[in-house]
Design an enzyme around this catalytic site. Structure first.
Site, short mmCIF file in Angstrom:
data_model
loop_
_atom_site.label_atom_id
_atom_site.label_comp_id
_atom_site.label_asym_id
_atom_site.label_seq_id
_atom_site.Cartn_x
_atom_site.Cartn_y
_atom_site.Cartn_z
N ALA A 1 44.55 70.43 63.68
CA ALA A 1 45.15 69.82 64.53
C ALA A 1 46.65 69.42 64.16
CB ALA A 1 44.39 68.68 64.64
N TYR B 1 27.59 85.74 61.72
CA TYR B 1 28.41 86.47 62.06
C TYR B 1 29.35 86.94 61.11
CZ TYR B 1 31.20 82.05 62.59
OH TYR B 1 31.85 80.83 62.07
#
Length: 417
Positions: free
Chosen positions: A18, A218
Site C-alpha cells: 500500500a 499455484y
C-alpha cells in the site's frame, strides 16, 4: 516545504504494498514524497500473491505490469475442489476472454518479487526512502502534518498517508477498535517444483475446500516454484494463543485439521513450513479514515481476510484513487496547493470506504462458505459452486472496470514523472 530537512509534500508511513503504491501515485503527480519504514530494510516474506484484474489494470497504468509479467504466472483457471472427495466443483477460465472482459490479466506472483519492483520504481521516480523509522503519531496544525518518530525525530508534510498495516499506530486517531481474530491460522510454503513429489495442476490456481479448512496451490516464477497455503481453524488460536512454541504441537494441529481430506491434500502438507503460522485477523469496517492531514490506506484502513485475495488489490485501488483526487493539488514546478488537500482526502474517503467495507464483509462470508461441515451445508455449497460456471455476474462487482468508484481510466492518468 520540501526544501527543509525531513519535510515533503507527502509522507508515507509504511513500506508495504500500500505504501509503495501510494508513493508511486503521489510522486507521479509531481509531489515530493518521503516514505518511512520501521523495518531496517525493505522486503517481504516469501509467499505467493494473487493479483486480480482490478490490481493488474493499475500496475499497467503505472507502467509496471510488463515487469510483473516477466516474473509472474498467468494461470489458465481458478479451480475449486471438495477436499473430502476430491471432486471438482467449479472451474473459472481466466484466459483470453476473461482478460478481454476485465481489461487486464489475472496474475500470480511471488510477493518479494512484486515488492522489489515497487521499491525499484520508487527509487526511479525519486521517492525518498528511509528505513528504521517508526512513526508513533501524527498531529495536524493548519496546513501541515507532523509525524513523530519513536526516536524523537519529526517529519513534516502537507499530508501523511498511514500505510502501517493491520496494527497501525496511526489508526487510533480515527478509531478505538482492535483487530478481530478469526480463529483460523495460515501455514505457507514455497518450494522449487522440481523438489515437489507428484506436482500437478501447474497451470492453475487450485483451492481445496474442507470442513474448517482449505488448501491453495499455484505456481510462481514462471513455474519454477510451487506456492502452498493451508488455512484451518486452530483450537489453540481459539483459546487465545497466537503462537505455539513447540513445532510438534504445530505439526499435530496441522495434521489433525486435514486428516479426513483426500491424499492429494494431505501430501501437500509436506510443502509447508510447519514451524511458522500466521494467525488470521481483520477489523470491522469503519467509515472515516481521515484525521486532519492524515489518511489511512491499505490494511491500516481496511484489513480483510484472505478469501477473496484482495488485500493488495484493494491497497492498489486506494493508491490509484488518491492519485486521481490529488492530481489537481499538484502544479508542475509550483509545489502543492495546500488548500486542496482537505477536499482531496475527503473525496478519497468517500470513494473508498463503502467499497472496501463490502469487500471486507464479503471475504468473511466467503470464508464461512468454504469451511462448512459435511452434510446439507456442504451439499448446498457444492451445488452452488457447480452452477456458477464462467458467469461473470459473480465477479463483475469486484473485478469490473467500472466497479471501483473514483478511479479514472488508466489512459487519463497523469504522465509518469
Amino acid at each position: 516545504m520540501s526544501t527543509s530537512p525531513n519535510a515533503s509534500d507527502v509522507l508515507v508511513v509504511g513500506g508495504g504494498m500500500a505504501g509503495l503504491a501510494a508513493a508511486i501515485g503521489q510522486r507521479t503527480n509531481g509531489a515530493s514524497v518521503t516514505l518511512v519504514e520501521r523495518a531496517p530494510e525493505f522486503g517481504e516474506v516469501g509467499a505467493g500473491l494473487q493479483l486480480a484484474p482490478n490490481a493488474t489494470r493499475l500496475l499497467q497504468r503505472w507502467g509496471l505490469l510488463e515487469k510483473v509479467m516477466e516474473i509472474g504466472v498467468k494461470p489458465r483457471h481458478l479451480v475449486f475442489r471438495d477436499a473430502l472427495s476430491g471432486e471438482e466443483i467449479a472451474r473459472q477460465d481466466v484466459g483470453a476472454q476473461f482478460q478481454a472482459t476485465y481489461g487486464a490479466p489475472y496474475v500470480v506472483v511471488h510477493r518479494p518479487d512484486l515488492h522489489r519492483i515497487l521499491v525499484e520504481e520508487c527509487h526511479r521516480l525519486g521517492v525518498e526512502l528511509a528505513n528504521g523509522v517508526e512513526i508513533e503519531k501524527v498531529e495536524t496544525a493548519g496546513d501541515t502534518a507532523t509525524a513523530f518518530a519513536s526516536t524523537g525525530e519529526t517529519y513534516r508534510a502537507g499530508v501523511v498517508l498511514g500505510a502501517d498495516g493491520i496494527r497501525s499506530a496511526l489508526r487510533p486517531a480515527v478509531s478505538g477498535d482492535q483487530p478481530v481474530g478469526s480463529a483460523y491460522v495460515a501455514y505457507r510454503g514455497t518450494r522449487p517444483i522440481a523438489e515437489v513429489e507428484n506436482a500437478q495442476d501447474l497451470e492453475d490456481v487450485v483451492v481445496y475446500l474442507g470442513p474448517n479448512c482449505h488448501l491453495v496451490q499455484y505456481p510462481l516464477r514462471k513455474g519454477e516454484l510451487l506456492n502452498t497455503v493451508a488455512v484451518f481453524k486452530s483450537p489453540s488460536f481459539e483459546r487465545g494463543i497466537e503462537q505455539v512454541s513447540g513445532v510438534a504441537e504445530l505439526e499435530a494441529e496441522l495434521q489433525e485439521a486435514y486428516k479426513d481430506c483426500v491424499p492429494e491434500v494431505r501430501n501437500s502438507l509436506k510443502n509447508l513450513t510447519a514451524s511458522i503460522r500466521w494467525p488470521m485477523y481483520d477489523r470491522d469496517p469503519i467509515r472515516n479514515w481521515v484525521d486532519g492531514r492524515m489518511a489511512l490506506i491499505g490494511d491500516a484502513a481496511h484489513p480483510m481476510l484472505q478469501y477473496l485475495a484482495q488485500g493488495a488489490c484493494q491497497a492498489f485501488e486506494d493508491a490509484a484513487v488518491l492519485q486521481d483526487v490529488t492530481a489537481a493539488t499538484v502544479f508542475a514546478g509550483e509545489g502543492v496547493d495546500a488548500g486542496a488537500w482537505d477536499a482531496a482526502l475527503a473525496a478519497y474517503n468517500e470513494a473508498r470506504a463503502e467499497r472496501t467495507a463490502t469487500v471486507q464483509r464479503t471475504a468473511r462470508v466467503w470464508g464461512e462458505s468454504w469451511h462448512v461441515e459435511p452434510g446439507i451445508a456442504r451439499s448446498l455449497r457444492n451445488t452452488l459452486f457447480k452452477n456458477r460456471g464462467d458467469d461473470y455476474r459473480y465477479t463483475d462487482w469486484l473485478y469490473g472496470q467500472d466497479a471501483a468508484p473514483g478511479i479514472a481510466a488508466p489512459n487519463l492518468a497523469a504522465a509518469r514523472a
